[in-house]
Design an enzyme around this catalytic site. Structure first.
Site, PDB file in Angstrom:
ATOM      1  NE  ARG A 228      -4.252  -1.498   0.159  1.00 34.12           N
ATOM      2  CZ  ARG A 228      -4.405  -2.563  -0.642  1.00 34.12           C
ATOM      3  NH1 ARG A 228      -3.477  -2.861  -1.525  1.00 34.12           N
ATOM      4  NH2 ARG A 228      -5.495  -3.297  -0.579  1.00 34.12           N
ATOM      5  CG  HIS A 276      -3.230  -0.898  -6.745  1.00 38.22           C
ATOM      6  ND1 HIS A 276      -3.586  -0.225  -5.601  1.00 38.22           N
ATOM      7  CD2 HIS A 276      -3.315  -2.219  -6.408  1.00 38.22           C
ATOM      8  CE1 HIS A 276      -3.861  -1.084  -4.636  1.00 38.22           C
ATOM      9  NE2 HIS A 276      -3.710  -2.311  -5.103  1.00 38.22           N
TER      10      HIS A 276
END
Ligand code: NAP
Ligand code: GLV
Length: 313
Positions: A228, A276
């Site tokens: 993250r 991502h």
């Protein structure tokens, strides 16, 4: 059996069709604002605050990802947004571990075999053999030894590189030197040449990739962040690249996604950016896993992948 479904992405209809195929008896519906009708299960990705609030009779909420930081943040922002005492179940691998191993192995081998420097030499039309990195000190440290981290660590070890792993509780994995808890963090980091982050984002792990962490790695280390964006102190990475403490970084996740067009990371040639996409949620595998867990719950059998809300993952 009534099942509510929500994803902010545009492919809800395809998910519903696939779920219906494996759960033919289920009454499936895409959640719409104002829908307060009863349901037995919810399958969600980044649901709005008012979708799950008060639905205390749900038998489980399935999160369409491995990380549950976004759905847990909902509860922090609006207490009561998640129904109390309803198990929250995250995806376990469902095709992500293989993708993550491919991504990280690619990045590690690219740095080990100095492909970026060869690309530079090619651009200058220069035929020149670079000294190889000594393999015995090209230590790869994997933060997080869960479903994804353990698989990635073993994939890297299969190339004969020294691999270390760090987790909260003690883990034993063949061929990996393991370290657990804050008291062993500095020993884990000491001399690591490639740091791979696969921790969940929790209050304890936020900002873990910072100047203090970088200072303990081998000089000219590499960073691969696939967990993250909130794990990385962005300014500290830019400073570490400038000083040479970090030689290069591969980043798949960012504090703000999509990464803003004027973000300094776009202009830093030593940073490789992907959107991502290191391990995508695969529909067929995820649908099969969720359907199997729903069937187990309907038979009152235990399932794995239930999130420990207090721990945050
Ligand atoms: P997981 O199975 O829950 O594993 C988490 C690991 O982190 C465990 O080994 C755990 O330790 C360790 N950990 C948690 N808190 C810690 C702490 N404070 N200190 C040290 N270790 C700690 O999770 P996973 O399925 O491997 O997924 C990991 C993360 O990858 C997800 O949370 C998500 O954020 C990220 N992800 C990213 C993508 C992408 O496309 N970029 C895709 C999927 C997932 P214990 O073993 O002791 O519990
Ligand atoms: C993706 O980032 C996930 O958590 O599954």
């Amino acid at each position: 059996m009534k099942i509510l479904f929500y994803t902010p992405q545009s492919d809800a209809a395809v998910w519903l069709a696939d779920l219906q195929r494996v759960l033919p008896e289920a009454d499936l519906r895409a959640w719409q604002p104002g829908d307060h009708a009863p349901a037995d299960f919810a399958i969600v990705w980044r649901p709005p605050c008012d979708m799950l609030a008060g639905r205390n009779s749900l038998r489980a909420v399935f999160n369409l990802g491995a990380g549950v930081d976004a759905i847990l943040a909902l509860e922090r922002e609006r207490p009561g947004a998640l129904p109390s005492d309803v198990p929250l179940v995250r995806l376990e691998d469902s095709g992500m571990a293989g993708q993550m191993a491919e991504y990280v192995v690619h990045a590690v081998l690219r740095y080990l075999r100095r492909f970026d420097e060869y690309a530079q030499l090619q651009a200058e039309h220069r035929w020149h053999v670079l000294d190889p990195h000594p393999r015995e000190s090209f230590t790869v440290g994997v933060l997080g030894l869960g479903v994804l981290g353990a698989h990635v660590a073993q994939a890297i070890a299969s190339f004969g590189l020294p691999v270390r792993g760090y987790s909260r509780s003690a883990r034993r994995i063949d061929g990996i030197a393991t370290y657990a808890g804050p008291s062993q963090f500095d020993t884990f980091l000491d001399g690591v040449k490639v740091l791979v982050n696969l921790l969940p984002h929790t209050p304890e792990t936020r900002d873990v990739l910072n100047a203090g962490t970088f200072a303990k790695l081998a000089n000219g280390a590499y960073l691969i962040n696939v967990a993250r964006g909130a794990h990385l102190v962005e300014r500290d990475l830019l400073d570490a690249l400038r000083s040479g403490r970090i030689a290069a970084a591969t980043l798949d996740v960012f504090r703000e996604e999509p990464l803003p067009v004027d973000h300094p990371f776009w202009r830093e040639p030593r940073i490789t950016i992907t959107p991502h996409s290191s391990a995508l949620t695969l529909r067929a595998e995820s649908v099969a896993q969720i359907a199997q867990k729903i069937a187990a719950l309907m038979r009152d059998e235990p399932i794995t992948g239930i999130v420990d809300i207090a721990r945050g993952y």
